[in-house]
Write an enzyme that holds these catalytic residues in place. Structure first.
Site, short mmCIF file in Angstrom:
data_model
loop_
_atom_site.label_atom_id
_atom_site.label_comp_id
_atom_site.label_asym_id
_atom_site.label_seq_id
_atom_site.Cartn_x
_atom_site.Cartn_y
_atom_site.Cartn_z
N GLU A 66 0.81 -1.19 0.05
CA GLU A 66 -0.09 0.14 -0.16
C GLU A 66 0.75 1.31 0.08
O GLU A 66 0.68 2.09 0.72
CB GLU A 66 -0.99 -0.01 1.19
CG GLU A 66 -1.83 -1.01 1.04
CD GLU A 66 -3.00 -1.10 2.18
OE1 GLU A 66 -2.90 -0.51 3.31
OE2 GLU A 66 -4.08 -1.79 1.93
N GLU A 90 -5.62 -8.38 -1.30
CA GLU A 90 -5.91 -8.13 -0.13
C GLU A 90 -7.62 -7.94 -0.51
O GLU A 90 -7.78 -7.11 -1.11
CB GLU A 90 -5.44 -7.02 0.74
CG GLU A 90 -4.31 -7.39 1.37
CD GLU A 90 -3.98 -6.19 2.43
OE1 GLU A 90 -4.72 -5.61 3.18
OE2 GLU A 90 -2.54 -6.06 2.53
C1 BGP Z 1 -4.49 -2.90 4.88
C2 BGP Z 1 -3.05 -3.73 5.14
C3 BGP Z 1 -3.10 -4.73 5.82
C4 BGP Z 1 -4.32 -5.30 6.55
C5 BGP Z 1 -5.65 -4.77 6.01
C6 BGP Z 1 -6.91 -4.70 6.89
O1 BGP Z 1 -4.67 -1.71 4.69
O2 BGP Z 1 -2.15 -3.82 3.94
O3 BGP Z 1 -1.81 -5.11 6.66
O4 BGP Z 1 -4.14 -5.17 8.03
O5 BGP Z 1 -5.42 -3.25 5.33
O6 BGP Z 1 -6.83 -3.40 7.69
P1 BGP Z 1 -7.15 -3.58 9.28
O7 BGP Z 1 -6.29 -4.58 9.85
O8 BGP Z 1 -6.70 -2.49 9.76
O9 BGP Z 1 -8.31 -4.15 9.22
#
Ligand code: BGP
Length: 473
Positions: free
Chosen positions: A173, A382
């Site tokens: 990201e 993701e």
């Molecule tokens: C993205 C990241 C991840 C992950 C995901 C979910 O931004 O790359 O590392 O954590 O989001 O977000 P969160 O864990 O804050 O729910």
């Protein structure tokens, strides 16, 4: 879907491994982050403070459980798994000349085990886990020297795993650095006193031009580092495929007023196309100059930088997709939480318990937008629903909401493939429950596999299949 389509799941070292100080590992930026919640922002401490709870220190102990966890993934039929290497396992402080052998050994065993199970590793080089020493002593990515440290690390792992890994992602990201939110986790830039994880210091106070310049300079350094990493990866093994990774979200105009349309376009440019264009097309886009000028952003560029960017274009583009957002030029319209970016609520869509807008069709829209612009293979690395799961008396977890979320997204992904988009794979986030990046919570779960652990760090770490496990298989 194509026969060799990559179906799997995604994890990140600092959110699953634990073992934060074992076998020579140095501290990473995530290791000094306390837990927060939906309403309480995560905070950083100066080093480790006794008595405080740091979620990454044990996480779900994937470091010791990985063999069992891989068996579960295999059982679900994964043919790939996205993981990240913790840079601070390989170079504990980041600036050493020689790597930490024990760190190298761990990933050697992990990748080996994956391949034994026919699970192709998709490896992120930097996923919110830069060595903390580099943040403290070098200013993180604001310092041009960090590029050389990163490339030493990349070269080490490209060589070490050249027969094991062929899919690499540079920075997780990386476009979070175009907004203030990416300051610490993505940029390794230590916030001043009182700032939270996202660099919001005096709430409501605007970021100064100097702070913006610092952030965009850090991003520029990541562009240079990423481009050179692509080149090195190709030189070491021409079979290597290297992708950039964006947090991608479609931005819709809140109304059809031309002001809102222009605002939505400007946000798409800044949040998606700026980073995408540099990584895929090898140059800053035409709109960057005006944007930088009007925001007082000055990047420390050197002669030869343009050439470096031109020579290090990525092979594919990967992205996380959780939600879309609306943009308005009207300051009166309320802002709500999105995936690390702010947006306006969309009256046609619902939101998750954490306020993230749920928009499966937005995935089809985005896949088409990305492919239309770049014409290179894409990968969804993701996607998923962070939700509170409840274990019933008979030990079951009925997560039909997760099944519904993922089914709809997969359906729309399928539509996009039928539209003609070239898609390499799909790895839903947190295929086994892990620590949330934005809140540090455990109860914000994404997995097909439940892990017995709570927000205070208590629990047996026992793994249990949720209903979504059989569905995903
Ligand atoms: C993205 C990241 C991840 C992950 C995901 C979910 O931004 O790359 O590392 O954590 O989001 O977000 P969160 O864990 O804050 O729910």
């Amino acid at each position: 879907m194509k026969e060799n389509f990559l179906w799997g799941g995604a994890l990140a070292a600092s959110q699953c491994e634990g073992a934060y100080n074992l076998d020579g590992k140095g501290l990473s930026v995530s290791d000094v982050m306390l837990a927060g919640s939906k309403t309480k922002k995560r905070k950083r401490t100066d080093g480790i403070v006794a008595g405080e709870y740091y979620p990454s220190h044990e996480a779900i102990n994937f470091y010791h459980y990985y063999k069992d966890d891989l068996q579960y993934f295999k059982e679900m039929g994964f043919n790939c798994l996205r993981v990240s290497i913790a840079w601070s396992r390989i170079y504990p402080n980041g600036d050493e000349l020689e790597p930490n052998e024990k760190g190298l050994q761990f990933y050697d065993q992990l990748f080996d085990e994956m391949l034994k199970l026919d699970i192709e590793p998709v490896v992120t080089l930097s996923h919110y886990e830069m060595p903390y020493y580099l943040c403290e002593h070098y200013g993180g990515w604001t310092n041009r020297q960090t590029i050389a440290f990163f490339l030493r690390y990349c070269e080490t792992v490209f060589r070490e795993y050249q027969d094991l890994v062929h899919y690499w992602l540079t920075f997780n990201e990386m476009n979070t650095l175009v907004s203030r939110f990416g300051t610490l986790l993505a940029g390794g830039i230590l916030p001043e006193d009182g700032e939270d994880l996202f660099g919001r210091k005096r709430l409501g106070s605007p970021e100064t031009a100097a702070e913006k310049s610092r952030r965009f300079t850090a991003l520029h350094h990541q562009f240079l580092a990423g481009a050179q990493a692509v080149k090195i990866a190709h030189e070491i093994n021409p079979e290597n495929k290297v992708g950039c990774m964006l947090s991608a979200a479609g931005v819709y105009p809140y109304t059809c007023s031309p002001e809102d349309v222009l605002e939505a376009q400007a946000q798409m440019e800044r949040s998606n196309w700026l980073c995408g264009d540099v990584c895929v097309r090898g140059a800053y886009p035409y709109f960057a100059e005006r944007f930088f000028r009007e925001n007082g952003v000055q990047i420390r560029k050197e002669t030869g930088d343009d050439e470096i960017l031109k020579n290090g274009k990525v092979d594919f583009l990967s992205f996380s997709y959780y939600s879309s957002r609306c943009a308005t030029a009207d300051p009166k319209v309320i802002q709500t939480a999105g995936n690390m970016m702010l947006g306006v609520p969309n009256p046609y869509l619902e939101a998750s318990e954490w306020g993230w807008i749920i928009d499966p069709k937005g995935l089809r829209y985005l896949l088409n937008e990305l492919y239309g612009r770049y014409q290179i293979p894409l990968m969804v690395v993701e996607n998923g629903l962070g939700a509170v799961d409840r274990v019933t008396e008979d030990g079951q977890i009925h997560d039909d909401y997760r099944i519904a979320y993922l089914s709809e997204h997969i359906r729309q992904m399928w539509e996009a493939v039928n539209d003609g988009v070239e898609l390499l794979g799909y790895t839903p986030w947190g295929c086994i429950d892990l620590i949330s990046a934005s809140t540090g919570e455990m109860k914000k779960r994404y997995g097909f596999i439940y892990v017995d652990k709570d927000d205070k760090g208590k629990g047996t770490l026992e793994r249990k299949k949720k209903d979504s496990f059989a569905w995903y298989r």
